[in-house]
Motif scaffolding. Structure first.
Motif, mmCIF file in Angstrom:
data_model
loop_
_atom_site.group_PDB
_atom_site.id
_atom_site.type_symbol
_atom_site.label_atom_id
_atom_site.label_comp_id
_atom_site.label_asym_id
_atom_site.label_seq_id
_atom_site.Cartn_x
_atom_site.Cartn_y
_atom_site.Cartn_z
ATOM 1 N N HIS A 135 0.841 -1.203 0.000
ATOM 2 C CA HIS A 135 0.000 0.000 0.000
ATOM 3 C C HIS A 135 0.873 1.249 0.000
ATOM 4 C CE1 HIS A 135 -3.152 2.841 0.939
ATOM 5 N NE2 HIS A 135 -2.469 3.247 1.997
ATOM 6 N N SER A 137 0.933 5.158 0.789
ATOM 7 C CA SER A 137 0.179 6.133 1.565
ATOM 8 C C SER A 137 0.060 7.462 0.807
ATOM 9 C CB SER A 137 0.865 6.371 2.911
ATOM 10 O OG SER A 137 2.123 6.994 2.718
ATOM 11 N N LYS A 305 9.306 9.133 5.659
ATOM 12 C CA LYS A 305 8.177 8.202 5.811
ATOM 13 C C LYS A 305 8.678 6.828 6.207
ATOM 14 C CE LYS A 305 4.114 6.318 5.384
ATOM 15 N NZ LYS A 305 3.055 6.551 6.374
#
Length: 306
Positions: A135, A137, A305
């Motif tokens: 995934h 973000s 991140k």
């Protein structure tokens, strides 16, 4: 290691060790980025990418071969499967990426080349998203958008020098970044098992053999005779822009961690921009500076991140 643990580790690093690690990371990034400038200088002597790459590996191979031999004598032998994996990694990670990079440098500026290569982490992210269903973000999508907008800005700016050649060069360097992203993804598990020094030494030996072999297949032996300047540039390319950056970056990662070292390495595209202006006479414009800032901002967002 989670975020708080990383912060504690970074905070507990003694200041002299931190400064030494940062110095190594920054110096390694600058030296590695300088290979593009040296390649451009060699192209002035009517040598091509095949020759530049072969000469680079001729000078760096003895060092990597010595490290590989030492590792062979002091550590357990690799399994046949791991040997074949290393051959593949050496071909795709260092031979193919380097060859496409040097081919592209014949058509585009060193500034644009370094920015495209600096997008490698974004390609790793996209590949893991598509094939490993990871995934992405919102902040990562934003980082990708900012980075690619910066590349488009510099690319469009450089088109005035020749749209066809700039596009070809950019696509070749893009292929280089993609092949190196695949190498990073495939080498992650092996690094944990056999160590980064061993993997790099073996993979570089494989790459060197392929690069040198390619030269003798595609070029006459007479092309080994070149002006003295080509040999000196090749020596600098092989030792100062290949061997030293590899070991400096590895030591920096051990001292200050991969995240801090990678952030310090962001000086690479900036140094290339100024080296290109200083050594090659490539102009620095506001558009280039703006595009570079956008790419660096996007990569920084990704690193934070992670």
């Amino acid at each position: 290691m989670n975020k708080s643990a990383t912060a504690v580790a970074a905070h507990s690093t003694p200041r002299p060790a931190l400064l030494a690690g940062l110095t190594l990371a920054i110096s390694g990034a600058v030296l590695f980025s300088a290979k593009a400038v040296l390649a451009k200088l060699m192209y002035r002597y009517q040598v091509d990418a095949v020759t530049v790459l072969a000469f680079r590996m001729l000078f760096s191979l003895p060092v990597f071969a010595a490290v590989a031999f030492w590792k062979m004598r002091t550590e357990a032998p690799l399994s046949p499967a791991d040997r074949w994996r290393l051959v593949f990694l050496g071909v795709i990670g260092y031979y193919l990426s380097s060859y496409l990079d040097f081919l592209g440098l014949q058509f585009i500026s060193v500034g644009l080349e370094r920015l495209i290569l600096f997008l490698t982490p974004t390609f790793v992210l996209l590949i893991t998203s598509v094939f490993l269903k990871r995934h992405i973000s919102r902040i990562e999508w934003l980082a990708l958008l900012v980075s690619y907008c910066g590349i488009v800005l510099v690319f469009v700016h450089d088109l005035h020098g020749g749209a066809g050649s700039t596009a070809i060069g950019a696509l070749l360097v893009l292929g280089s970044a993609l092949s190196y992203a695949v190498y990073l993804l495939m080498s992650g598990e092996m690094v944990r098992r056999i160590g980064s020094l061993r993997l790099v030494a073996y993979a570089m030996c494989v790459s060197s053999v392929v690069c040198i072999g390619q030269f003798f297949v595609l070029r006459p032996v007479s092309m080994l005779v070149q002006p003295a300047a080509v040999y000196w540039y090749s020596l600098a390319n092989g030792i100062f822009c290949t061997v030293l950056p590899v070991f400096m970056t590895m030591i920096a990662v051990q001292r200050i961690g991969a995240s801090t070292a990678s952030q310090a390495g962001m000086i690479g595209p900036v140094s290339t921009l100024f080296l290109g202006a200083l050594v090659l006479g490539e102009p620095i414009t506001a558009v280039q500076v703006g595009g570079t800032a956008m790419v660096l901002a996007g990569i920084y967002m990704l690193s934070k991140k992670k």
